[in-house]
Design a protein around this motif. Structure first.
Motif, short mmCIF file in Angstrom:
data_model
loop_
_atom_site.label_atom_id
_atom_site.label_comp_id
_atom_site.label_asym_id
_atom_site.label_seq_id
_atom_site.Cartn_x
_atom_site.Cartn_y
_atom_site.Cartn_z
N ILE A 249 15.29 9.76 -7.78
CA ILE A 249 14.07 9.33 -8.44
C ILE A 249 13.23 8.46 -7.50
N ALA A 250 13.88 7.52 -6.79
CA ALA A 250 13.16 6.66 -5.86
C ALA A 250 12.51 7.48 -4.76
N LEU A 251 13.22 8.49 -4.24
CA LEU A 251 12.66 9.36 -3.20
C LEU A 251 11.46 10.14 -3.74
N MET A 252 11.57 10.65 -4.97
CA MET A 252 10.46 11.39 -5.56
C MET A 252 9.23 10.50 -5.72
N LEU A 253 9.44 9.25 -6.20
CA LEU A 253 8.32 8.34 -6.38
C LEU A 253 7.66 7.99 -5.03
N ALA A 254 8.48 7.72 -4.03
CA ALA A 254 7.93 7.33 -2.73
C ALA A 254 7.19 8.48 -2.06
N THR A 255 7.79 9.67 -2.04
CA THR A 255 7.12 10.80 -1.40
C THR A 255 5.89 11.24 -2.21
N GLY A 256 5.99 11.16 -3.55
CA GLY A 256 4.83 11.50 -4.38
C GLY A 256 3.69 10.53 -4.16
N HIS A 257 4.01 9.26 -3.95
CA HIS A 257 2.96 8.29 -3.66
C HIS A 257 2.33 8.53 -2.31
N VAL B 74 1.58 1.13 -6.75
CA VAL B 74 2.84 0.59 -6.23
C VAL B 74 3.50 -0.30 -7.28
N ARG B 75 2.72 -1.15 -7.92
CA ARG B 75 3.28 -2.04 -8.93
C ARG B 75 3.75 -1.26 -10.15
N ALA B 76 3.06 -0.17 -10.47
CA ALA B 76 3.50 0.68 -11.58
C ALA B 76 4.85 1.32 -11.26
N ALA B 77 5.01 1.82 -10.03
CA ALA B 77 6.28 2.44 -9.64
C ALA B 77 7.42 1.42 -9.65
N ARG B 78 7.14 0.21 -9.21
CA ARG B 78 8.17 -0.83 -9.23
C ARG B 78 8.62 -1.13 -10.66
N ALA C 57 4.87 8.29 -13.90
CA ALA C 57 4.14 7.50 -12.91
C ALA C 57 2.76 8.10 -12.67
N ASP C 58 1.73 7.32 -12.90
CA ASP C 58 0.35 7.75 -12.66
C ASP C 58 -0.06 7.34 -11.26
N PHE C 59 -0.17 8.33 -10.37
CA PHE C 59 -0.61 8.09 -8.99
C PHE C 59 -1.98 8.72 -8.74
N ARG C 60 -2.79 8.84 -9.78
CA ARG C 60 -4.13 9.40 -9.62
C ARG C 60 -5.04 8.39 -8.92
N PRO C 61 -6.18 8.85 -8.38
CA PRO C 61 -7.05 7.95 -7.59
C PRO C 61 -7.38 6.60 -8.23
N PRO C 62 -7.65 6.49 -9.55
CA PRO C 62 -7.95 5.17 -10.11
C PRO C 62 -6.81 4.16 -9.99
N MET C 63 -5.58 4.66 -9.75
CA MET C 63 -4.44 3.75 -9.59
C MET C 63 -4.23 3.33 -8.14
N LEU C 64 -4.91 3.99 -7.20
CA LEU C 64 -4.65 3.77 -5.78
C LEU C 64 -5.57 2.70 -5.20
N TRP C 65 -5.62 1.57 -5.85
CA TRP C 65 -6.40 0.45 -5.33
C TRP C 65 -5.84 -0.84 -5.91
N GLY C 66 -6.29 -1.95 -5.35
CA GLY C 66 -5.84 -3.24 -5.85
C GLY C 66 -6.49 -4.36 -5.08
N ILE D 131 0.84 -1.20 0.00
CA ILE D 131 0.00 0.00 0.00
C ILE D 131 0.88 1.24 0.00
N ARG D 132 1.83 1.29 0.91
CA ARG D 132 2.77 2.40 0.93
C ARG D 132 4.02 2.01 0.13
N LEU D 133 4.48 2.94 -0.69
CA LEU D 133 5.67 2.73 -1.51
C LEU D 133 6.89 3.24 -0.75
N SER D 134 7.93 2.42 -0.66
CA SER D 134 9.12 2.83 0.09
C SER D 134 10.31 3.04 -0.83
#
Length: 279
Positions: A157-165, A112-116, A95-104, A11-14
């Protein structure tokens, strides 16, 4: 600050999990940068340069703007010209972190899987000497890290993705269009570069198609599609749907990735389906 109930793997991206994807990716390759500037890699792929590469018969998926009138008239069959170009080996991750991507419904959220998946591609790009940039889009806005190379840059880049998520998980509001991010991508990614957009099947709306097609004119654009288990194996039973006083039963159908691939092909965009986290 992410709410405690959201602070869980999947759920949380690290930052750590994105950095750990480096293992096995940074092996020396046979390509080396042609200069000290990251991303400078001379190549001769088919492109939109000035040097003629070949004249050949038209096949499905070719750009009709490259049809050669003389060869077509001479043979009676459509022929196209293809050209060489000097490719700037720069990879832009979106990286698309809009609401439709925030579920699974599986082990991790789509986002999270997109960021990975993007991080894996980023590490592979660095391994061959490319430069990497990233754009993140969420209900909180659009953020970016400009192109660079090296392990430290991938850490940024990893920090930007994690904090953006994290911000996306806490953000409220309407889901913004991808158009702004795609317009910025056209400024950030040089002609001949590669753009990887990680989003859902419904992530590209009709109003996003023109800027996406413009982005793909001089760049290799690929959509990374992280499939959720419900996309491939939806429940067989009819499910109740209610909106106010209205209600009905509906059955979910498996996602038709072939239809999506055809739609993207018309925009000169390819599709990469990510079935699970091993992809």
């Amino acid at each position: 600050m992410v709410r405690p109930e959201l602070d869980a793997p999947g759920i949380r991206l690290s930052v750590g999990e994105l950095l750990a994807l480096r293992d096995g990716a940074l092996r020396p390759g046979r390509h080396r940068p042609a200069s000290r500037r990251p991303g400078a890699l001379p190549a001769k792929p088919a492109g939109a340069g000035m040097d003629l590469r070949e004249i050949r018969a038209f096949t499905e998926g070719d750009d009709t703007r490259r049809i050669d009138p003389a060869a077509t008239a001479r043979t009676g069959m459509p022929h196209i010209r293809s050209f060489h170009e000097d490719r700037d080996d720069t990879v832009l991750l979106i990286a698309d972190f809009r609401p439709p991507m925030l579920w699974g419904t599986g082990r991790a959220l789509r986002s999270v899987r997109a960021a990975r998946a993007l991080a894996r591609h980023g590490w592979r790009a660095l391994a061959r000497g490319a430069s990497v940039a990233v754009i993140g889009v969420s209900a909180a806005g659009v953020t970016l890290v400009r192109s660079g190379a090296g392990v430290q840059h991938m850490g940024r880049i990893a920090l930007m993705l994690a904090t953006g998520h994290d911000r996306a998980l806490d953000a409220a509001g309407e889901s913004p269009s991808l158009s702004e991010a795609l317009i910025r991508a056209a400024r950030l990614a040089p002609p001949g570069g590669e753009v990887l957009l990680a989003t859902s099947a419904e992530g590209v709306a009709s109003e996003d198609e023109p800027p996406l097609a413009r982005l793909a004119r001089r760049r290799r654009v690929r959509l990374l599609l992280p499939l959720d288990p419900i996309d491939t194996a939806p429940p067989t039973l009819a499910l109740p749907i209610q909106h106010g006083p209205l209600s009905r039963l509906a059955r979910l159908q498996p996602l038709d990735t072939l239809a999506l691939a055809r739609r993207l092909r018309a925009l000169n965009v390819s599709l990469e389906v990510i079935a699970d986290d091993a992809g």
